[in-house]
Design a protein around this motif. Structure first.
Motif, mmCIF file in Angstrom:
data_model
loop_
_atom_site.group_PDB
_atom_site.id
_atom_site.type_symbol
_atom_site.label_atom_id
_atom_site.label_comp_id
_atom_site.label_asym_id
_atom_site.label_seq_id
_atom_site.Cartn_x
_atom_site.Cartn_y
_atom_site.Cartn_z
ATOM 1 N N ASP A 130 32.537 11.962 8.001
ATOM 2 C CA ASP A 130 33.388 10.872 8.486
ATOM 3 C C ASP A 130 32.879 9.538 7.936
ATOM 4 O O ASP A 130 31.670 9.274 7.978
ATOM 5 C CB ASP A 130 33.383 10.849 10.018
ATOM 6 N N PRO A 131 33.742 8.680 7.426
ATOM 7 C CA PRO A 131 33.316 7.407 6.825
ATOM 8 C C PRO A 131 32.521 6.515 7.789
ATOM 9 O O PRO A 131 31.703 5.708 7.344
ATOM 10 C CB PRO A 131 34.634 6.740 6.426
ATOM 11 N N GLN A 132 32.751 6.663 9.076
ATOM 12 C CA GLN A 132 32.041 5.829 10.052
ATOM 13 C C GLN A 132 30.532 6.018 9.974
ATOM 14 O O GLN A 132 29.762 5.112 10.271
ATOM 15 C CB GLN A 132 32.543 6.160 11.461
ATOM 16 N N HIS A 133 30.095 7.221 9.557
ATOM 17 C CA HIS A 133 28.658 7.496 9.454
ATOM 18 C C HIS A 133 27.985 6.639 8.380
ATOM 19 O O HIS A 133 26.761 6.487 8.394
ATOM 20 C CB HIS A 133 28.416 8.968 9.122
ATOM 21 N N ALA A 165 19.450 2.138 22.812
ATOM 22 C CA ALA A 165 19.999 3.468 22.572
ATOM 23 C C ALA A 165 20.191 3.696 21.079
ATOM 24 O O ALA A 165 20.746 2.855 20.377
ATOM 25 C CB ALA A 165 21.331 3.624 23.299
ATOM 26 N N ALA A 166 19.729 4.846 20.601
ATOM 27 C CA ALA A 166 19.863 5.167 19.185
ATOM 28 C C ALA A 166 21.316 5.421 18.810
ATOM 29 O O ALA A 166 21.761 5.045 17.730
ATOM 30 C CB ALA A 166 19.018 6.392 18.852
ATOM 31 N N GLY A 167 22.069 6.045 19.702
ATOM 32 C CA GLY A 167 23.470 6.344 19.431
ATOM 33 C C GLY A 167 23.765 7.824 19.558
ATOM 34 O O GLY A 167 22.858 8.652 19.669
ATOM 35 N N ASN A 168 25.039 8.160 19.518
ATOM 36 C CA ASN A 168 25.476 9.525 19.803
ATOM 37 C C ASN A 168 26.320 10.124 18.691
ATOM 38 O O ASN A 168 27.206 10.930 18.952
ATOM 39 C CB ASN A 168 26.282 9.540 21.111
ATOM 40 N N GLY A 169 26.045 9.765 17.446
ATOM 41 C CA GLY A 169 26.882 10.226 16.344
ATOM 42 C C GLY A 169 26.246 11.234 15.413
ATOM 43 O O GLY A 169 26.811 11.524 14.361
ATOM 44 N N ASN A 170 25.042 11.743 15.757
ATOM 45 C CA ASN A 170 24.347 12.677 14.864
ATOM 46 C C ASN A 170 24.197 12.070 13.470
ATOM 47 O O ASN A 170 24.491 12.681 12.455
ATOM 48 C CB ASN A 170 25.093 14.015 14.783
ATOM 49 N N GLU A 171 23.723 10.820 13.453
ATOM 50 C CA GLU A 171 23.572 10.109 12.193
ATOM 51 C C GLU A 171 22.291 9.276 12.230
ATOM 52 O O GLU A 171 21.700 9.062 13.281
ATOM 53 C CB GLU A 171 24.782 9.198 11.952
ATOM 54 N N SER A 172 21.882 8.818 11.072
ATOM 55 C CA SER A 172 20.692 7.990 10.982
ATOM 56 C C SER A 172 20.940 6.610 11.589
ATOM 57 O O SER A 172 22.037 6.066 11.476
ATOM 58 C CB SER A 172 20.277 7.830 9.516
ATOM 59 N N CYS A 173 19.893 6.066 12.199
ATOM 60 C CA CYS A 173 19.973 4.699 12.749
ATOM 61 C C CYS A 173 19.860 3.626 11.669
ATOM 62 O O CYS A 173 20.002 2.442 11.967
ATOM 63 C CB CYS A 173 18.842 4.473 13.756
ATOM 64 N N ASP A 174 19.599 4.033 10.443
ATOM 65 C CA ASP A 174 19.300 3.058 9.394
ATOM 66 C C ASP A 174 20.375 1.997 9.216
ATOM 67 O O ASP A 174 20.068 0.849 8.902
ATOM 68 C CB ASP A 174 19.076 3.769 8.061
ATOM 69 N N LEU A 175 21.635 2.366 9.420
ATOM 70 C CA LEU A 175 22.721 1.419 9.214
ATOM 71 C C LEU A 175 23.068 0.642 10.479
ATOM 72 O O LEU A 175 23.903 -0.255 10.445
ATOM 73 C CB LEU A 175 23.967 2.153 8.693
ATOM 74 N N ASP A 176 22.435 0.978 11.580
ATOM 75 C CA ASP A 176 22.646 0.308 12.863
ATOM 76 C C ASP A 176 21.614 -0.809 12.993
ATOM 77 O O ASP A 176 20.441 -0.554 13.234
ATOM 78 C CB ASP A 176 22.498 1.330 13.997
ATOM 79 N N GLY A 177 22.063 -2.037 12.803
ATOM 80 C CA GLY A 177 21.127 -3.158 12.821
ATOM 81 C C GLY A 177 20.435 -3.361 14.143
ATOM 82 O O GLY A 177 19.352 -3.953 14.191
ATOM 83 N N TYR A 178 21.009 -2.875 15.232
ATOM 84 C CA TYR A 178 20.405 -3.025 16.559
ATOM 85 C C TYR A 178 19.250 -2.037 16.749
ATOM 86 O O TYR A 178 18.098 -2.425 16.908
ATOM 87 C CB TYR A 178 21.456 -2.804 17.648
ATOM 88 N N ALA A 179 19.570 -0.751 16.730
ATOM 89 C CA ALA A 179 18.562 0.269 17.037
ATOM 90 C C ALA A 179 17.472 0.358 15.973
ATOM 91 O O ALA A 179 16.357 0.805 16.263
ATOM 92 C CB ALA A 179 19.229 1.631 17.215
ATOM 93 N N SER A 180 17.778 -0.065 14.738
ATOM 94 C CA SER A 180 16.770 0.017 13.670
ATOM 95 C C SER A 180 15.913 -1.238 13.562
ATOM 96 O O SER A 180 14.998 -1.282 12.734
ATOM 97 C CB SER A 180 17.456 0.289 12.324
ATOM 98 N N TYR A 181 16.195 -2.246 14.383
ATOM 99 C CA TYR A 181 15.395 -3.473 14.296
ATOM 100 C C TYR A 181 13.958 -3.147 14.713
ATOM 101 O O TYR A 181 13.734 -2.563 15.781
ATOM 102 C CB TYR A 181 15.994 -4.554 15.196
ATOM 103 N N PRO A 182 12.966 -3.490 13.905
ATOM 104 C CA PRO A 182 11.590 -3.051 14.157
ATOM 105 C C PRO A 182 10.981 -3.531 15.482
ATOM 106 O O PRO A 182 9.990 -2.945 15.936
ATOM 107 C CB PRO A 182 10.811 -3.639 12.968
ATOM 108 N N LYS A 183 11.559 -4.550 16.091
ATOM 109 C CA LYS A 183 10.962 -5.087 17.314
ATOM 110 C C LYS A 183 11.503 -4.444 18.586
ATOM 111 O O LYS A 183 11.126 -4.836 19.685
ATOM 112 C CB LYS A 183 11.160 -6.601 17.360
ATOM 113 N N VAL A 184 12.394 -3.462 18.441
ATOM 114 C CA VAL A 184 12.888 -2.736 19.606
ATOM 115 C C VAL A 184 12.466 -1.278 19.509
ATOM 116 O O VAL A 184 12.120 -0.788 18.434
ATOM 117 C CB VAL A 184 14.424 -2.838 19.759
ATOM 118 N N ILE A 185 12.503 -0.582 20.648
ATOM 119 C CA ILE A 185 12.198 0.845 20.688
ATOM 120 C C ILE A 185 13.521 1.596 20.756
ATOM 121 O O ILE A 185 14.249 1.488 21.746
ATOM 122 C CB ILE A 185 11.329 1.191 21.912
ATOM 123 N N ALA A 186 13.843 2.327 19.702
ATOM 124 C CA ALA A 186 15.072 3.116 19.695
ATOM 125 C C ALA A 186 14.837 4.400 20.489
ATOM 126 O O ALA A 186 13.847 5.098 20.287
ATOM 127 C CB ALA A 186 15.489 3.445 18.264
#
Length: 202
Positions: A130-133, A165-186
């Motif tokens: 899915d393109p959303q990933h 929250a890391a998210g619920n899409g069975n995908e990498s957090c790398d493109l999610d600027g929130y959960a991948s920000y180094p100062k937060v705990i995903a």
């Protein structure tokens, strides 16, 4: 099958006494029996009022998150930190300035932990193509600066603990600027066998 997060063992040390947890979400039902005498400094960043209750039909996600964090255990179920105080903060649309306003409110009103269980839309977990990933969602500058403020100024300079929250899409957090920000705990999801849940981001 005996997987859990060892909450009962943690309770031998603390049940959250002296800690304030800010739940930044779509509001928290402040009248719920599990939150009686726990609410401190509620805030609606959309309306800019001291009221963290949901305002629109269907806003119930924050109440569920608050229950997991610090429900008092009055009616069979308990949150992880049942003795902690609860700071309910309602924000608006993803990427809006209300995110930054909510985080700064939490810091300025002495929250110890900031919990954010929201982020960009995931692709469907069952469709790896899915393109959303593959769509990047950068962290807005205003939200990033607010997170930095929480890390630098929170808890009298020790920094707030920020979980996302890391998210619920069975995908990498790398493109999610929130959960991948180094100062937060995903925080991802695991199942009753102690492995990553099929839908959880990673």
């Amino acid at each position: 099958i005996d997987q859990h997060v060892h909450v009962k063992e943690a309770w031998q040390t603390t049940r959250g006494e002296g800690i304030t947890i800010a739940i930044i979400d779509d509001g928290v039902d402040q009248e719920h029996e599990e939150f009686k005498d726990k609410i401190v400094f509620p805030y609606d960043a959309v309306l800019d009022i001291d009221d963290g209750n949901p305002k629109v039909r269907g806003e119930n996600h924050g109440t569920c998150c608050a229950g997991v964090a610090c429900a008092a255990g009055r009616n069979k179920a308990s949150g992880v930190a049942p003795k902690a105080k609860l700071m309910p903060i309602r924000i608006g649309n993803l990427g809006s300035i209300t995110e930054a306003k909510g985080i700064r409110w939490a810091v300025d009103n002495k929250a110890d932990v900031i919990s954010c269980s929201w982020g960009p839309m995931d692709g469907p977990w069952w469709d790896s193509q899915d393109p959303q990933h593959f769509q990047e969602f950068p962290l807005p500058d205003s939200t990033r600066l607010a997170i930095d403020y929480a890390i630098n100024e929170g808890r009298n300079g020790k920094g707030c603990v920020i979980v996302w929250a890391a998210g619920n899409g069975n995908e990498s957090c790398d493109l999610d600027g929130y959960a991948s920000y180094p100062k937060v705990i995903a925080v991802a999801a695991s199942n009753d066998r102690g492995v990553r849940s099929y839908y959880s981001d990673y």
